[in-house]
Design a protein around this motif. Structure first.
Motif, PDB file in Angstrom:
ATOM      1  N   LEU A   6       0.812  -1.209   0.000  1.00 56.71           N
ATOM      2  CA  LEU A   6       0.000   0.000   0.000  1.00 56.71           C
ATOM      3  C   LEU A   6       0.847   1.261   0.000  1.00 56.71           C
ATOM      4  CD1 LEU A   6      -2.813  -1.219   2.369  1.00 56.71           C
ATOM      5  CD2 LEU A   6      -3.136  -0.397   0.033  1.00 56.71           C
ATOM      6  N   LYS A   7       0.331   2.283  -0.674  1.00 55.55           N
ATOM      7  CA  LYS A   7       1.001   3.562  -0.822  1.00 55.55           C
ATOM      8  C   LYS A   7       0.103   4.661  -0.270  1.00 55.55           C
ATOM      9  CE  LYS A   7       2.686   1.855  -5.282  1.00 55.55           C
ATOM     10  NZ  LYS A   7       2.721   2.118  -6.750  1.00 55.55           N
ATOM     11  N   PRO A   8       0.679   5.782   0.107  1.00 58.86           N
ATOM     12  CA  PRO A   8      -0.152   6.891   0.608  1.00 58.86           C
ATOM     13  C   PRO A   8      -1.257   7.288  -0.373  1.00 58.86           C
ATOM     14  CG  PRO A   8       2.138   7.312   1.111  1.00 58.86           C
ATOM     15  CD  PRO A   8       2.122   6.082   0.246  1.00 58.86           C
ATOM     16  N   GLU A   9      -1.012   7.154  -1.660  1.00 58.01           N
ATOM     17  CA  GLU A   9      -2.043   7.518  -2.644  1.00 58.01           C
ATOM     18  C   GLU A   9      -3.197   6.521  -2.682  1.00 58.01           C
ATOM     19  OE1 GLU A   9       1.256   7.301  -3.121  1.00 58.01           O
ATOM     20  OE2 GLU A   9       1.746   6.481  -5.100  1.00 58.01           O
ATOM     21  N   ASP A  10      -3.088   5.419  -1.965  1.00 57.66           N
ATOM     22  CA  ASP A  10      -4.202   4.486  -1.840  1.00 57.66           C
ATOM     23  C   ASP A  10      -5.185   4.924  -0.757  1.00 57.66           C
ATOM     24  OD1 ASP A  10      -1.852   1.849  -2.371  1.00 57.66           O
ATOM     25  OD2 ASP A  10      -3.311   2.621  -3.820  1.00 57.66           O
ATOM     26  N   THR A  11      -4.836   5.967  -0.037  1.00 57.09           N
ATOM     27  CA  THR A  11      -5.729   6.485   0.990  1.00 57.09           C
ATOM     28  C   THR A  11      -7.033   6.956   0.374  1.00 57.09           C
ATOM     29  OG1 THR A  11      -3.926   7.143   2.459  1.00 57.09           O
ATOM     30  CG2 THR A  11      -6.027   8.312   2.703  1.00 57.09           C
ATOM     31  N   ALA A  12      -8.134   6.416   0.877  1.00 62.27           N
ATOM     32  CA  ALA A  12      -9.444   6.720   0.305  1.00 62.27           C
ATOM     33  C   ALA A  12     -10.515   6.022   1.131  1.00 62.27           C
ATOM     34  CB  ALA A  12      -9.526   6.250  -1.146  1.00 62.27           C
ATOM     35  N   VAL A  13     -11.740   6.402   0.864  1.00 61.93           N
ATOM     36  CA  VAL A  13     -12.872   5.618   1.347  1.00 61.93           C
ATOM     37  C   VAL A  13     -13.154   4.567   0.275  1.00 61.93           C
ATOM     38  CG1 VAL A  13     -15.292   5.619   2.014  1.00 61.93           C
ATOM     39  CG2 VAL A  13     -13.820   7.545   2.655  1.00 61.93           C
ATOM     40  N   TYR A  14     -13.211   3.329   0.695  1.00 56.40           N
ATOM     41  CA  TYR A  14     -13.443   2.222  -0.228  1.00 56.40           C
ATOM     42  C   TYR A  14     -14.898   1.764  -0.095  1.00 56.40           C
ATOM     43  CZ  TYR A  14      -8.527   1.902  -1.355  1.00 56.40           C
ATOM     44  OH  TYR A  14      -7.259   2.177  -1.826  1.00 56.40           O
ATOM     45  N   TYR A  15     -15.547   1.655  -1.240  1.00 58.20           N
ATOM     46  CA  TYR A  15     -16.950   1.283  -1.289  1.00 58.20           C
ATOM     47  C   TYR A  15     -17.107  -0.042  -2.025  1.00 58.20           C
ATOM     48  CZ  TYR A  15     -17.879   6.216  -0.215  1.00 58.20           C
ATOM     49  OH  TYR A  15     -17.919   7.457   0.364  1.00 58.20           O
ATOM     50  N   CYS A  16     -17.963  -0.900  -1.485  1.00 53.72           N
ATOM     51  CA  CYS A  16     -18.353  -2.082  -2.246  1.00 53.72           C
ATOM     52  C   CYS A  16     -19.703  -1.801  -2.900  1.00 53.72           C
ATOM     53  CB  CYS A  16     -18.425  -3.323  -1.372  1.00 53.72           C
ATOM     54  SG  CYS A  16     -19.583  -3.240   0.006  1.00 53.72           S
ATOM     55  N   ALA A  17     -19.952  -2.485  -3.978  1.00 52.08           N
ATOM     56  CA  ALA A  17     -21.176  -2.232  -4.728  1.00 52.08           C
ATOM     57  C   ALA A  17     -21.572  -3.476  -5.506  1.00 52.08           C
ATOM     58  CB  ALA A  17     -20.967  -1.058  -5.685  1.00 52.08           C
ATOM     59  N   ALA A  18     -22.837  -3.553  -5.856  1.00 53.29           N
ATOM     60  CA  ALA A  18     -23.357  -4.665  -6.649  1.00 53.29           C
ATOM     61  C   ALA A  18     -23.965  -4.125  -7.931  1.00 53.29           C
ATOM     62  CB  ALA A  18     -24.410  -5.437  -5.853  1.00 53.29           C
ATOM     63  N   GLY A  19     -23.512  -4.669  -9.034  1.00 53.29           N
ATOM     64  CA  GLY A  19     -23.989  -4.243 -10.341  1.00 53.29           C
ATOM     65  C   GLY A  19     -24.650  -5.396 -11.074  1.00 53.29           C
ATOM     66  N   ARG A  20     -25.819  -5.147 -11.597  1.00 50.09           N
ATOM     67  CA  ARG A  20     -26.585  -6.204 -12.265  1.00 50.09           C
ATOM     68  C   ARG A  20     -26.006  -6.496 -13.650  1.00 50.09           C
ATOM     69  NH1 ARG A  20     -31.949  -7.550 -11.100  1.00 50.09           N
ATOM     70  NH2 ARG A  20     -32.110  -5.613  -9.923  1.00 50.09           N
ATOM     71  N   ILE A  21     -25.853  -7.768 -13.949  1.00 54.16           N
ATOM     72  CA  ILE A  21     -25.393  -8.197 -15.269  1.00 54.16           C
ATOM     73  C   ILE A  21     -26.589  -8.297 -16.191  1.00 54.16           C
ATOM     74  CG2 ILE A  21     -24.284 -10.023 -16.583  1.00 54.16           C
ATOM     75  CD1 ILE A  21     -22.761 -10.759 -14.012  1.00 54.16           C
ATOM     76  N   THR A  22     -26.580  -7.525 -17.254  1.00 47.97           N
ATOM     77  CA  THR A  22     -27.725  -7.495 -18.164  1.00 47.97           C
ATOM     78  C   THR A  22     -27.380  -7.996 -19.560  1.00 47.97           C
ATOM     79  OG1 THR A  22     -27.240  -5.207 -18.759  1.00 47.97           O
ATOM     80  CG2 THR A  22     -28.764  -5.560 -16.927  1.00 47.97           C
ATOM     81  N   SER A  23     -26.152  -8.385 -19.754  1.00 48.39           N
ATOM     82  CA  SER A  23     -25.724  -8.818 -21.079  1.00 48.39           C
ATOM     83  C   SER A  23     -24.635  -9.860 -20.933  1.00 48.39           C
ATOM     84  CB  SER A  23     -25.194  -7.619 -21.873  1.00 48.39           C
ATOM     85  OG  SER A  23     -24.567  -8.022 -23.063  1.00 48.39           O
ATOM     86  N   VAL A  24     -24.497 -10.700 -21.959  1.00 43.32           N
ATOM     87  CA  VAL A  24     -23.424 -11.687 -21.952  1.00 43.32           C
ATOM     88  C   VAL A  24     -22.066 -10.975 -21.947  1.00 43.32           C
ATOM     89  CG1 VAL A  24     -22.345 -13.555 -23.237  1.00 43.32           C
ATOM     90  CG2 VAL A  24     -24.834 -13.404 -23.118  1.00 43.32           C
ATOM     91  N   TYR A  25     -22.007  -9.899 -22.716  1.00 43.80           N
ATOM     92  CA  TYR A  25     -20.773  -9.118 -22.772  1.00 43.80           C
ATOM     93  C   TYR A  25     -20.951  -7.902 -21.882  1.00 43.80           C
ATOM     94  CZ  TYR A  25     -20.136 -12.113 -26.790  1.00 43.80           C
ATOM     95  OH  TYR A  25     -20.034 -13.201 -27.616  1.00 43.80           O
ATOM     96  N   TYR A  26     -20.340  -7.907 -20.729  1.00 41.74           N
ATOM     97  CA  TYR A  26     -20.508  -6.821 -19.787  1.00 41.74           C
ATOM     98  C   TYR A  26     -19.151  -6.316 -19.326  1.00 41.74           C
ATOM     99  CZ  TYR A  26     -19.601 -10.463 -16.292  1.00 41.74           C
ATOM    100  OH  TYR A  26     -19.040 -11.482 -15.567  1.00 41.74           O
TER     101      TYR A  26
END
Length: 124
Positions: free
Chosen positions: A83-103
């Motif tokens: 890890l580097k100082p520039e990795d400092t951040a708020v980290y968010y998890c998220a869920a994205g719906r798959i709507t296509s075979v190619y996503y």
């Protein structure tokens, strides 16, 4: 609902593992992803993983970051190393719906559900 945890203060070169527990529904048709937002900057894509375990990373995150998923626990992880100082951040998890075979779900707008974020601070 997504609940992120595991953030904290770490020294440069250290490692940290973030977790995100999903509840309330089955996310088999979703990718689970991680984004981060540093102070004064836009939220940026880090990585995502599909139900089957296929992964996609932002180019700049390859090698130091590793995403994994435990479907039985409905949990996604982000292992971060060197890890580097520039990795400092708020980290968010998220869920994205798959709507296509190619996503390719790298945009904030691709994600339907968001966790509350967990702060990672890397000291120099």
């Amino acid at each position: 609902q997504l609940q992120a945890s595991g953030g904290g203060l770490v020294q440069t070169g250290g490692s940290l593992r973030l977790s995100c527990a999903a509840s309330g529904r089955t996310f088999s048709s979703f990718v689970l992803g991680w984004f981060r937002q540093a102070p004064g900057k836009e939220r940026e894509f880090v990585a995502y993983i599909s139900w089957s375990g296929a992964t996609t990373y932002a180019d700049s995150k390859k090698g130091r970051f590793s995403i994994s998923r435990d479907n039985a626990k409905n949990t996604v992880y982000l292992q971060m190393s060197s890890l580097k100082p520039e990795d400092t951040a708020v980290y968010y998890c998220a869920a994205g719906r798959i709507t296509s075979v190619y996503y390719d779900l790298r945009a904030v707008g691709d994600y339907e559900y968001w966790g509350q974020g967990t702060l990672v601070t890397v000291s120099s």
